[in-house]
Write a protein that holds these residues in place. Structure first.
Motif, PDB file in Angstrom:
ATOM      1  N   UNK A   1       0.789  -1.223   0.000  1.00  0.00           N
ATOM      2  CA  UNK A   1       0.000   0.000   0.000  1.00  0.00           C
ATOM      3  C   UNK A   1       0.818   1.267   0.000  1.00  0.00           C
ATOM      4  N   UNK A   2       2.136   1.153   0.253  1.00  0.00           N
ATOM      5  CA  UNK A   2       2.976   2.355   0.300  1.00  0.00           C
ATOM      6  C   UNK A   2       4.292   2.184  -0.452  1.00  0.00           C
ATOM      7  N   UNK A   3       4.460   1.075  -1.134  1.00  0.00           N
ATOM      8  CA  UNK A   3       5.693   0.821  -1.873  1.00  0.00           C
ATOM      9  C   UNK A   3       5.371   0.228  -3.236  1.00  0.00           C
ATOM     10  N   UNK A   4       6.342   0.321  -4.123  1.00  0.00           N
ATOM     11  CA  UNK A   4       6.186  -0.275  -5.447  1.00  0.00           C
ATOM     12  C   UNK A   4       6.240  -1.796  -5.349  1.00  0.00           C
ATOM     13  N   UNK A   5       5.565  -2.454  -6.270  1.00  0.00           N
ATOM     14  CA  UNK A   5       5.627  -3.908  -6.313  1.00  0.00           C
ATOM     15  C   UNK A   5       7.000  -4.361  -6.801  1.00  0.00           C
ATOM     16  N   UNK A   6       7.549  -3.628  -7.737  1.00  0.00           N
ATOM     17  CA  UNK A   6       8.902  -3.886  -8.216  1.00  0.00           C
ATOM     18  C   UNK A   6       9.502  -2.569  -8.701  1.00  0.00           C
ATOM     19  N   UNK A   7      10.814  -2.469  -8.628  1.00  0.00           N
ATOM     20  CA  UNK A   7      11.506  -1.226  -8.969  1.00  0.00           C
ATOM     21  C   UNK A   7      12.538  -1.486 -10.057  1.00  0.00           C
ATOM     22  N   UNK A   8      12.554  -0.615 -11.055  1.00  0.00           N
ATOM     23  CA  UNK A   8      13.505  -0.694 -12.158  1.00  0.00           C
ATOM     24  C   UNK A   8      14.509   0.440 -12.004  1.00  0.00           C
ATOM     25  N   UNK A   9      15.794   0.106 -12.007  1.00  0.00           N
ATOM     26  CA  UNK A   9      16.829   1.126 -11.866  1.00  0.00           C
ATOM     27  C   UNK A   9      18.057   0.707 -12.654  1.00  0.00           C
TER      28      UNK A   9
ATOM     29  N   UNK B   1      -0.929  -8.540 -10.100  1.00  0.00           N
ATOM     30  CA  UNK B   1      -0.826  -9.679  -9.182  1.00  0.00           C
ATOM     31  C   UNK B   1       0.517  -9.608  -8.457  1.00  0.00           C
ATOM     32  N   UNK B   2       0.582  -8.874  -7.338  1.00  0.00           N
ATOM     33  CA  UNK B   2       1.863  -8.708  -6.643  1.00  0.00           C
ATOM     34  C   UNK B   2       2.487 -10.013  -6.157  1.00  0.00           C
ATOM     35  N   UNK B   3       1.670 -11.036  -5.887  1.00  0.00           N
ATOM     36  CA  UNK B   3       2.230 -12.305  -5.418  1.00  0.00           C
ATOM     37  C   UNK B   3       3.049 -12.992  -6.502  1.00  0.00           C
ATOM     38  N   UNK B   4       2.814 -12.652  -7.771  1.00  0.00           N
ATOM     39  CA  UNK B   4       3.565 -13.237  -8.889  1.00  0.00           C
ATOM     40  C   UNK B   4       4.434 -12.171  -9.543  1.00  0.00           C
ATOM     41  N   UNK B   5       4.955 -11.255  -8.741  1.00  0.00           N
ATOM     42  CA  UNK B   5       5.701 -10.122  -9.277  1.00  0.00           C
ATOM     43  C   UNK B   5       6.951 -10.563 -10.031  1.00  0.00           C
ATOM     44  N   UNK B   6       7.496 -11.728  -9.708  1.00  0.00           N
ATOM     45  CA  UNK B   6       8.682 -12.217 -10.402  1.00  0.00           C
ATOM     46  C   UNK B   6       8.463 -12.471 -11.881  1.00  0.00           C
ATOM     47  N   UNK B   7       7.207 -12.663 -12.304  1.00  0.00           N
ATOM     48  CA  UNK B   7       6.921 -12.910 -13.724  1.00  0.00           C
ATOM     49  C   UNK B   7       7.243 -11.699 -14.591  1.00  0.00           C
ATOM     50  N   UNK B   8       7.347 -10.514 -13.988  1.00  0.00           N
ATOM     51  CA  UNK B   8       7.595  -9.301 -14.775  1.00  0.00           C
ATOM     52  C   UNK B   8       9.080  -8.915 -14.793  1.00  0.00           C
ATOM     53  N   UNK B   9       9.929  -9.662 -14.126  1.00  0.00           N
ATOM     54  CA  UNK B   9      11.348  -9.287 -14.069  1.00  0.00           C
ATOM     55  C   UNK B   9      11.997  -9.299 -15.453  1.00  0.00           C
TER      56      UNK B   9
ATOM     57  N   UNK C   1       9.299  -8.688  -2.879  1.00  0.00           N
ATOM     58  CA  UNK C   1       9.651  -9.969  -2.258  1.00  0.00           C
ATOM     59  C   UNK C   1      11.150 -10.066  -2.009  1.00  0.00           C
ATOM     60  N   UNK C   2      11.957  -9.418  -2.857  1.00  0.00           N
ATOM     61  CA  UNK C   2      13.391  -9.376  -2.594  1.00  0.00           C
ATOM     62  C   UNK C   2      13.666  -8.616  -1.297  1.00  0.00           C
TER      63      UNK C   2
ATOM     64  N   UNK D   1      11.447  -8.112   1.287  1.00  0.00           N
ATOM     65  CA  UNK D   1      10.792  -8.654   2.484  1.00  0.00           C
ATOM     66  C   UNK D   1      10.599 -10.158   2.427  1.00  0.00           C
ATOM     67  N   UNK D   2      11.153 -10.817   1.425  1.00  0.00           N
ATOM     68  CA  UNK D   2      10.918 -12.247   1.251  1.00  0.00           C
ATOM     69  C   UNK D   2      11.411 -13.093   2.404  1.00  0.00           C
ATOM     70  N   UNK D   3      12.582 -12.756   2.958  1.00  0.00           N
ATOM     71  CA  UNK D   3      13.121 -13.561   4.060  1.00  0.00           C
ATOM     72  C   UNK D   3      12.230 -13.477   5.292  1.00  0.00           C
ATOM     73  N   UNK D   4      11.695 -12.272   5.556  1.00  0.00           N
ATOM     74  CA  UNK D   4      10.813 -12.119   6.710  1.00  0.00           C
ATOM     75  C   UNK D   4       9.516 -12.900   6.507  1.00  0.00           C
ATOM     76  N   UNK D   5       8.954 -12.841   5.292  1.00  0.00           N
ATOM     77  CA  UNK D   5       7.715 -13.572   5.018  1.00  0.00           C
ATOM     78  C   UNK D   5       7.953 -15.081   5.071  1.00  0.00           C
ATOM     79  N   UNK D   6       9.122 -15.525   4.609  1.00  0.00           N
ATOM     80  CA  UNK D   6       9.443 -16.951   4.692  1.00  0.00           C
ATOM     81  C   UNK D   6       9.545 -17.393   6.151  1.00  0.00           C
TER      82      UNK D   6
END
Length: 433
Positions: free
Chosen positions: A66-74, A249-257, A274-275, A277-282
């Motif tokens: 709700x306050x961050x991007x699902x994925x970031x391109x840089x 679909x933020x849960x499948x955000x890796x499909x857009x990499x 997920x990169x 916060x993934x460790x915390x969610x795991x």
């Protein structure tokens, strides 16, 4: 004449009569009550714990998305060497043609929004107070599209005035004692370059909006600034630091990499939520499994009381079993009678446990508020847990798992004493009667 079908009405009647028998009649009502209460408490704890764990994860993920991007391109950093001093310098990568790249990214299938962003670290001060903050330079439309930032129930000020100042987190406002209309001074170490070196850049801005994203770390460190002003303040004229991407679909955000990397070209990098916060969610998922196993053991221990009660019941009802056998009751019928005795306890205890567990889960906010009031706020500390509240998310699957576990264990533990009753020799049972 055919024999009655298994689990006939008379078997239920005998089992229910045994279960309700008073101690003077050879019953074990105390053990029955202990078993029932133990199973109810175990199921209640299991359902409430699963609901709270699910709610914590859902709230944590919601505050992220709700306050961050699902994925970031840089773009990757580049290094160059000063030919005169042979010193190696590293320059952060920037995106110069960001309007065109943002449009290309937004056109990808499944991408709902793409926003150009400038980021930088500053020291925020007001009066004698100071705080480290992270500035996000975004457009008005990008800020308005963040649900956790624009929630009117947790914010103050008017987003229409965003281009006249900055939006700050409630934690910064609290620590610097700022309100709408006050000025906040931002100090950036990478300021204007002069003949004597780089001097810090100091600007003062009006606070036009105060938000609460539901995350302690975000509210305490984040400031939003208009994109053009951020480009000027951080020496990013004509460029941005990154493009924040939102997908359907933020849960499948890796499909857009891969599509994002192909769109951005050489030197592009992607960092998903997920990169970050993934460790915390795991870890949360692993803790969920561990908690289910631990509480399952508690339910098993409570169910074992059924075995104790049935063993005592079989011993006290030895004479009755002998009489029933001589009247023609088969071993299978006796087995089913005592299985039903234990099953009644398990079913009733499970039903009570489900009711108590659901009530506890639905009122966990009120319970935590009361505990916080009694402990002076020590029961739930946002600076430790990250979020401000402990929600509960009752899921049908979690309730089903708890019920299935309790009933399965309750039925299994009845088999041994029931088999013992069924194999009792009626002659031996009536020998001394």
């Amino acid at each position: 004449m055919s024999s009655p079908a298994p689990f006939s009405r008379y078997e239920f009647m005998i089992a229910w009569r045994y279960l309700r028998a008073r101690r003077a009649e050879g019953g074990v009502s105390v053990m029955t009550w202990i078993s029932l209460i133990g199973i109810a408490l175990g199921v209640m704890a299991l359902i409430a714990t699963l609901a709270v764990r699910s709610g914590f994860r859902a709230e944590f993920v919601d505050t992220i998305l709700g306050a961050n991007a699902h994925t970031t391109l840089y773009m990757a950093s580049t290094s160059f060497t000063n030919e005169l001093t042979d010193e190696v310098y590293t320059q952060a990568g920037v995106i110069e043609d960001y309007d065109a790249m943002t449009a290309q990214v937004a056109a990808l299938p499944g991408v709902t929004r793409a926003d150009a962003v400038v980021k930088g670290q500053v020291m925020a001060t007001a009066g004698d107070s100071s705080n480290v903050a992270e500035v996000f330079g975004v457009s008005d439309a990008a800020l308005a599209a963040m649900p956790r930032i624009t929630d009117p129930a947790t914010s103050a000020g008017d987003l229409a005035n965003f281009d006249r100042g900055v939006a700050i987190g409630s934690g910064i406002a609290r620590e610097l004692n700022l309100g709408i209309g006050d000025k906040i001074k931002l100090i950036a170490p990478d300021g204007a370059k002069t003949a004597f070196g780089t001097t810090p850049r100091v600007n003062a801005y009006d606070v036009t909006y105060i938000f609460s994203a539901g995350r302690y770390d975000i509210d305490r460190t984040r400031i939003y600034m208009p994109l053009t002003e951020a480009q000027s303040y951080f020496n990013r004229e004509g460029a941005v630091d990154e493009i924040q991407v939102f997908v359907d679909d933020p849960e499948r955000v890796g499909d857009w990499t891969v599509p994002l990397l192909q769109t951005a070209g050489e030197g592009a990098l992607v960092w998903t939520w997920k990169d970050a916060s993934g460790s915390f969610l795991s870890a949360l998922d692993m803790e969920d499994d561990v908690m289910f196993v631990i509480l399952s053991v508690l339910v098993l221990i409570a169910s074992m009381n059924i075995t104790s009660g049935l063993i005592m019941l079989v011993k006290n009802k030895g004479r009755d079993i002998g009489i029933l056998r001589t009247m023609g009751l088969t071993e299978g019928a006796v087995l089913r009678v005592f299985i039903l005795c234990g099953a009644f306890t398990g079913v009733i205890g499970t039903m009570i446990g489900v009711l108590l567990g659901v009530l506890l889960a639905l009122n966990v906010d009120s319970i935590m508020a009361a505990l916080n009031a009694l402990t002076g706020g020590g029961a739930w500390q946002p600076e430790v847990r990250g979020i401000y509240r402990l929600p509960a998310d009752l899921r049908g699957w979690d309730i089903f798992r708890a019920v299935a576990l309790s009933l399965t264990l309750s039925f299994i533990v009845t088999i041994f004493p029931a088999r013992r009753a069924a194999r009792m020799n009626p002659v031996e049972a009536l020998r001394y009667e």
